[in-house]
Design an enzyme around this catalytic site. Structure first.
Site, PDB file in Angstrom:
ATOM      1  N   LYS A 223      -5.457 -19.024   0.334  1.00 43.69           N
ATOM      2  CA  LYS A 223      -4.793 -18.081   1.254  1.00 43.69           C
ATOM      3  C   LYS A 223      -5.803 -17.325   2.100  1.00 43.69           C
ATOM      4  CE  LYS A 223      -0.213 -18.175  -0.216  1.00 43.69           C
ATOM      5  NZ  LYS A 223       0.872 -17.641  -1.032  1.00 43.69           N
ATOM      6  N   ARG A 258       0.169 -21.538  -8.576  1.00 45.54           N
ATOM      7  CA  ARG A 258       0.568 -22.560  -7.595  1.00 45.54           C
ATOM      8  C   ARG A 258      -0.656 -22.879  -6.742  1.00 45.54           C
ATOM      9  NH1 ARG A 258       2.169 -22.682  -2.320  1.00 45.54           N
ATOM     10  NH2 ARG A 258       3.793 -24.199  -1.781  1.00 45.54           N
TER      11      ARG A 258
HETATM   12  N1  HH2 Z   1       3.069 -19.768  -0.808  1.00 43.46           N
HETATM   13  C1  HH2 Z   1       3.313 -20.711   0.128  1.00 43.46           C
HETATM   14  C2  HH2 Z   1       4.469 -21.507   0.055  1.00 43.46           C
HETATM   15  N2  HH2 Z   1       5.336 -21.381  -0.975  1.00 43.46           N
HETATM   16  N3  HH2 Z   1       5.963 -20.340  -3.014  1.00 43.46           N
HETATM   17  C3  HH2 Z   1       5.734 -19.410  -3.957  1.00 43.46           C
HETATM   18  N4  HH2 Z   1       6.579 -19.287  -4.993  1.00 43.46           N
HETATM   19  N5  HH2 Z   1       4.637 -18.587  -3.906  1.00 43.46           N
HETATM   20  C4  HH2 Z   1       3.725 -18.652  -2.894  1.00 43.46           C
HETATM   21  O1  HH2 Z   1       2.767 -17.848  -2.877  1.00 43.46           O
HETATM   22  C5  HH2 Z   1       3.935 -19.626  -1.853  1.00 43.46           C
HETATM   23  C6  HH2 Z   1       5.099 -20.457  -1.943  1.00 43.46           C
HETATM   24  C7  HH2 Z   1       2.334 -20.912   1.248  1.00 43.46           C
HETATM   25  O2  HH2 Z   1       1.370 -21.880   0.906  1.00 43.46           O
HETATM   26  P1  HH2 Z   1       1.389 -23.429   1.355  1.00 43.46           P
HETATM   27  O3  HH2 Z   1       2.546 -24.158   0.760  1.00 43.46           O
HETATM   28  O4  HH2 Z   1       0.072 -24.042   1.067  1.00 43.46           O
HETATM   29  O5  HH2 Z   1       1.501 -23.351   2.918  1.00 43.46           O
HETATM   30  P2  HH2 Z   1       2.693 -23.620   3.940  1.00 43.46           P
HETATM   31  O6  HH2 Z   1       3.756 -22.616   3.661  1.00 43.46           O
HETATM   32  O7  HH2 Z   1       2.028 -23.442   5.285  1.00 43.46           O
HETATM   33  O8  HH2 Z   1       3.192 -25.028   3.724  1.00 43.46           O
END
Ligand code: HH2
Length: 280
Positions: A223, A258
């Site tokens: 992040k 995660r």
């Molecule tokens: N962060 C992201 C997406 N989903 N779900 C939960 N429960 N907690 C989190 O902190 C969280 C989440 C963002 O990360 P990422 O999936 O890598 O990125 P993107 O939303 O751009 O696909």
């Protein structure tokens, strides 16, 4: 520390687990486009499973700050072939990272076990009904605003108290909607409507979030808060701090991390659990 998911009960009182991220998106902030093809996404998910992921989290819509919403048909087109392909080859728990009730419904039909909704089931009025009609597990995350607006100017009087009371309120309201607390895992939502200082305060206060009474999931992987601390825009620079945060979060009582890179985070978790004297 028990999490009920369908007819399974995960005992998280001792060991935590790693949730591996599979983003089937062209635009996710750190791996957009890498696994947009369903075959590659399934292959990647199976690789994460082999590295020790206890949950595979499939997402078809980026929630990065400023992300444009994805139409339902497009999100379904992205995630369903991956869910079906994976379910045919894996017994590992599968979660679907979605804010849409229709996508959640279709994902559960395709064999998903858990709904991971970054809005805490507030985003879509039909979501709680879909979840209540099944016995799936739920990740209820805290977010202020929407991905489009959340980082504009987030403010709290006391971020830890406000996130805590909002999560407790979610448990209460979801209970009224027919979703019992033993199906819910809580997530403070790092980076979702929070400044660096808010995120750091939440990290310092993880034990008080654990004390809310449900297992805690944290999403810290790669992040931007890490980049801010380091003064670097390079995504590679966020890998090792993510691994360090996994150990830190487990020591403070979080149980599910995660992450994008499973193996080093599993190792970090296991090492911390050895120090903590956690038994099998
Ligand atoms: N962060 C992201 C997406 N989903 N779900 C939960 N429960 N907690 C989190 O902190 C969280 C989440 C963002 O990360 P990422 O999936 O890598 O990125 P993107 O939303 O751009 O696909």
């Amino acid at each position: 520390m028990q999490w009920r998911i369908g007819n399974r009960t995960l005992d998280l009182s001792q060991r935590g687990l790693i949730m591996g991220i599979v983003n089937v998106t062209p635009d996710s902030f750190s791996d957009g486009g890498r696994f947009a093809d369903p075959g590659r996404a399934v292959e990647h998910a199976l690789a994460l499973e082999a590295q020790g992921a206890g949950i595979l989290d499939i997402g078809g819509e980026s929630t990065r700050p400023g992300a444009e919403p994805v139409p339902e048909a497009e999100e379904l087109r992205r995630v369903l072939p991956v869910l079906r392909g994976l379910r045919g080859q894996s017994r590992t728990l599968i979660s679907i990272d979605t804010m849409k009730a229709s996508v959640a419904r279709a994902a559960l039909d395709a064999g998903a076990d858990i709904i991971n909704d970054v809005t805490g089931l507030r985003g879509d009025a039909a979501m709680a009904r879909v979840v209540a009609a099944t016995e799936c597990g739920v990740v209820a995350m805290h977010m202020t605003g929407t991905p489009m607006t959340m980082q504009t100017d987030p403010r709290y009087e006391d971020v830890v108290a406000e996130v805590s009371s909002s999560l407790l309120e979610r448990i209460r309201l979801l209970g009224h909607a027919g979703i019992s607390a033993d199906r819910i895992v809580l997530d403070p939502g790092f980076g979702f409507g929070k400044t660096l200082e808010h995120n750091l305060q939440l990290l310092r206060s993880l034990p008080s979030l654990v004390a809310l009474g449900r297992p805690l999931l944290v999403g810290l992987s790669r992040k931007s808060m890490i980049g801010r601390v380091l003064g670097s825009d390079r995504l590679e620079d966020r890998r090792w701090p993510t691994v360090a945060l996994t150990a830190y979060a487990r020591e403070k009582g979080a149980r599910i991390m995660r992450v994008h890179e499973v193996r080093p985070n599993v190792e970090s978790l296991r090492m911390m659990e050895a120090i903590l004297g956690v038994r099998d």
